[in-house]
Motif scaffolding. Structure first.
Motif, PDB file in Angstrom:
ATOM      1  N   PHE A 161       0.855  -1.179   0.000  1.00 44.95           N
ATOM      2  CA  PHE A 161       0.000   0.000   0.000  1.00 44.95           C
ATOM      3  C   PHE A 161       0.896   1.236   0.000  1.00 44.95           C
ATOM      4  O   PHE A 161       1.712   1.423   0.898  1.00 44.95           O
ATOM      5  CB  PHE A 161      -0.895  -0.015   1.235  1.00 44.95           C
ATOM      6  CG  PHE A 161      -1.722   1.226   1.392  1.00 44.95           C
ATOM      7  CD1 PHE A 161      -2.825   1.437   0.578  1.00 44.95           C
ATOM      8  CD2 PHE A 161      -1.397   2.186   2.336  1.00 44.95           C
ATOM      9  CE1 PHE A 161      -3.598   2.585   0.715  1.00 44.95           C
ATOM     10  CE2 PHE A 161      -2.162   3.327   2.485  1.00 44.95           C
ATOM     11  CZ  PHE A 161      -3.267   3.523   1.662  1.00 44.95           C
ATOM     12  N   MET A 162       0.734   2.087  -1.027  1.00 46.20           N
ATOM     13  CA  MET A 162       1.614   3.242  -1.190  1.00 46.20           C
ATOM     14  C   MET A 162       0.982   4.540  -0.699  1.00 46.20           C
ATOM     15  O   MET A 162       1.678   5.498  -0.418  1.00 46.20           O
ATOM     16  CB  MET A 162       2.013   3.391  -2.668  1.00 46.20           C
ATOM     17  CG  MET A 162       2.573   2.124  -3.284  1.00 46.20           C
ATOM     18  SD  MET A 162       3.988   1.441  -2.394  1.00 46.20           S
ATOM     19  CE  MET A 162       5.243   2.617  -2.870  1.00 46.20           C
TER      20      MET A 162
ATOM     21  N   GLY B 116      -8.985  10.024  -4.086  1.00 45.67           N
ATOM     22  CA  GLY B 116      -9.492   9.001  -3.180  1.00 45.67           C
ATOM     23  C   GLY B 116      -9.164   7.566  -3.556  1.00 45.67           C
ATOM     24  O   GLY B 116      -9.599   6.644  -2.887  1.00 45.67           O
ATOM     25  N   TRP B 117      -8.394   7.368  -4.620  1.00 44.46           N
ATOM     26  CA  TRP B 117      -7.986   6.010  -5.003  1.00 44.46           C
ATOM     27  C   TRP B 117      -6.772   5.584  -4.192  1.00 44.46           C
ATOM     28  O   TRP B 117      -5.849   6.373  -3.974  1.00 44.46           O
ATOM     29  CB  TRP B 117      -7.626   5.949  -6.488  1.00 44.46           C
ATOM     30  CG  TRP B 117      -8.799   6.116  -7.387  1.00 44.46           C
ATOM     31  CD1 TRP B 117      -9.168   7.250  -8.049  1.00 44.46           C
ATOM     32  CD2 TRP B 117      -9.765   5.131  -7.743  1.00 44.46           C
ATOM     33  NE1 TRP B 117     -10.306   7.026  -8.777  1.00 44.46           N
ATOM     34  CE2 TRP B 117     -10.693   5.733  -8.617  1.00 44.46           C
ATOM     35  CE3 TRP B 117      -9.937   3.786  -7.404  1.00 44.46           C
ATOM     36  CZ2 TRP B 117     -11.777   5.038  -9.155  1.00 44.46           C
ATOM     37  CZ3 TRP B 117     -11.009   3.095  -7.945  1.00 44.46           C
ATOM     38  CH2 TRP B 117     -11.915   3.718  -8.809  1.00 44.46           C
ATOM     39  N   ALA B 118      -6.742   4.336  -3.754  1.00 45.70           N
ATOM     40  CA  ALA B 118      -5.575   3.785  -3.058  1.00 45.70           C
ATOM     41  C   ALA B 118      -4.598   3.253  -4.099  1.00 45.70           C
ATOM     42  O   ALA B 118      -4.990   2.526  -5.015  1.00 45.70           O
ATOM     43  CB  ALA B 118      -6.000   2.661  -2.123  1.00 45.70           C
ATOM     44  N   LEU B 119      -3.328   3.618  -3.977  1.00 43.48           N
ATOM     45  CA  LEU B 119      -2.296   3.118  -4.880  1.00 43.48           C
ATOM     46  C   LEU B 119      -1.627   1.918  -4.226  1.00 43.48           C
ATOM     47  O   LEU B 119      -1.106   2.013  -3.104  1.00 43.48           O
ATOM     48  CB  LEU B 119      -1.257   4.206  -5.162  1.00 43.48           C
ATOM     49  CG  LEU B 119      -0.096   3.787  -6.068  1.00 43.48           C
ATOM     50  CD1 LEU B 119      -0.593   3.382  -7.458  1.00 43.48           C
ATOM     51  CD2 LEU B 119       0.928   4.903  -6.179  1.00 43.48           C
ATOM     52  N   ILE B 120      -1.673   0.782  -4.922  1.00 46.80           N
ATOM     53  CA  ILE B 120      -1.015  -0.429  -4.436  1.00 46.80           C
ATOM     54  C   ILE B 120      -0.081  -0.932  -5.527  1.00 46.80           C
ATOM     55  O   ILE B 120      -0.350  -0.777  -6.714  1.00 46.80           O
ATOM     56  CB  ILE B 120      -2.033  -1.527  -4.047  1.00 46.80           C
ATOM     57  CG1 ILE B 120      -2.940  -1.900  -5.225  1.00 46.80           C
ATOM     58  CG2 ILE B 120      -2.861  -1.076  -2.848  1.00 46.80           C
ATOM     59  CD1 ILE B 120      -3.852  -3.097  -4.950  1.00 46.80           C
TER      60      ILE B 120
ATOM     61  N   TYR C 288      -4.482   1.482  -9.111  1.00 48.23           N
ATOM     62  CA  TYR C 288      -5.332   2.322  -8.276  1.00 48.23           C
ATOM     63  C   TYR C 288      -6.623   1.554  -8.027  1.00 48.23           C
ATOM     64  O   TYR C 288      -7.263   1.097  -8.964  1.00 48.23           O
ATOM     65  CB  TYR C 288      -5.657   3.643  -8.983  1.00 48.23           C
ATOM     66  CG  TYR C 288      -4.519   4.630  -8.962  1.00 48.23           C
ATOM     67  CD1 TYR C 288      -4.233   5.363  -7.813  1.00 48.23           C
ATOM     68  CD2 TYR C 288      -3.739   4.837 -10.087  1.00 48.23           C
ATOM     69  CE1 TYR C 288      -3.193   6.279  -7.788  1.00 48.23           C
ATOM     70  CE2 TYR C 288      -2.694   5.757 -10.073  1.00 48.23           C
ATOM     71  CZ  TYR C 288      -2.436   6.470  -8.911  1.00 48.23           C
ATOM     72  OH  TYR C 288      -1.402   7.374  -8.895  1.00 48.23           O
ATOM     73  N   VAL C 289      -7.004   1.416  -6.758  1.00 51.32           N
ATOM     74  CA  VAL C 289      -8.205   0.664  -6.401  1.00 51.32           C
ATOM     75  C   VAL C 289      -8.986   1.418  -5.331  1.00 51.32           C
ATOM     76  O   VAL C 289      -8.475   2.324  -4.680  1.00 51.32           O
ATOM     77  CB  VAL C 289      -7.859  -0.751  -5.880  1.00 51.32           C
ATOM     78  CG1 VAL C 289      -7.161  -1.582  -6.946  1.00 51.32           C
ATOM     79  CG2 VAL C 289      -7.020  -0.691  -4.611  1.00 51.32           C
ATOM     80  N   ASP C 290     -10.224   0.997  -5.141  1.00 51.89           N
ATOM     81  CA  ASP C 290     -11.054   1.533  -4.072  1.00 51.89           C
ATOM     82  C   ASP C 290     -10.457   1.098  -2.731  1.00 51.89           C
ATOM     83  O   ASP C 290     -10.229  -0.095  -2.526  1.00 51.89           O
ATOM     84  CB  ASP C 290     -12.469   0.971  -4.229  1.00 51.89           C
ATOM     85  CG  ASP C 290     -13.450   1.523  -3.208  1.00 51.89           C
ATOM     86  OD1 ASP C 290     -13.019   2.000  -2.142  1.00 51.89           O
ATOM     87  OD2 ASP C 290     -14.657   1.454  -3.481  1.00 51.89           O
ATOM     88  N   PRO C 291     -10.199   2.029  -1.825  1.00 48.69           N
ATOM     89  CA  PRO C 291      -9.619   1.636  -0.529  1.00 48.69           C
ATOM     90  C   PRO C 291     -10.458   0.602   0.223  1.00 48.69           C
ATOM     91  O   PRO C 291      -9.919  -0.184   1.005  1.00 48.69           O
ATOM     92  CB  PRO C 291      -9.568   2.948   0.255  1.00 48.69           C
ATOM     93  CG  PRO C 291      -9.572   4.019  -0.787  1.00 48.69           C
ATOM     94  CD  PRO C 291     -10.352   3.466  -1.950  1.00 48.69           C
ATOM     95  N   ASP C 292     -11.766   0.569  -0.006  1.00 47.67           N
ATOM     96  CA  ASP C 292     -12.627  -0.411   0.655  1.00 47.67           C
ATOM     97  C   ASP C 292     -12.362  -1.838   0.190  1.00 47.67           C
ATOM     98  O   ASP C 292     -12.841  -2.790   0.805  1.00 47.67           O
ATOM     99  CB  ASP C 292     -14.100  -0.071   0.436  1.00 47.67           C
ATOM    100  CG  ASP C 292     -14.512   1.208   1.156  1.00 47.67           C
ATOM    101  OD1 ASP C 292     -13.808   1.610   2.121  1.00 47.67           O
ATOM    102  OD2 ASP C 292     -15.515   1.807   0.767  1.00 47.67           O
TER     103      ASP C 292
END
Length: 61
Positions: free
Chosen positions: A27-28, A34-38, A47-51
């Motif tokens: 997890f970056m 609001g996208w989570a960068l992994i 980029y994905v939904d943090p949920d």
């Protein structure tokens, strides 16, 4: 600062709507929209939904 290891939930899609492979990612952070960068490695990130993320190796109960 160390990056947390996360796993994606089944049927997780990236910001373009494509399914991404289940497995462990680093997890970056979360971007301004609001996208989570992994990332799998330096060349493969999503980029994905943090949920859609679950911490790996967090405090056991």
């Amino acid at each position: 600062m160390s990056h947390d290891n996360v796993e994606v939930k089944p049927d997780t899609r990236n910001h373009k709507g494509f399914f991404i492979q289940e497995g462990q990612y680093k997890f970056m952070g979360i971007d301004q929209s609001g996208w989570a960068l992994i990332c799998v490695d330096d060349a493969t990130c999503h980029y994905v939904d943090p949920d859609s993320l679950e911490l790996v190796g967090s405090a056991e109960q």
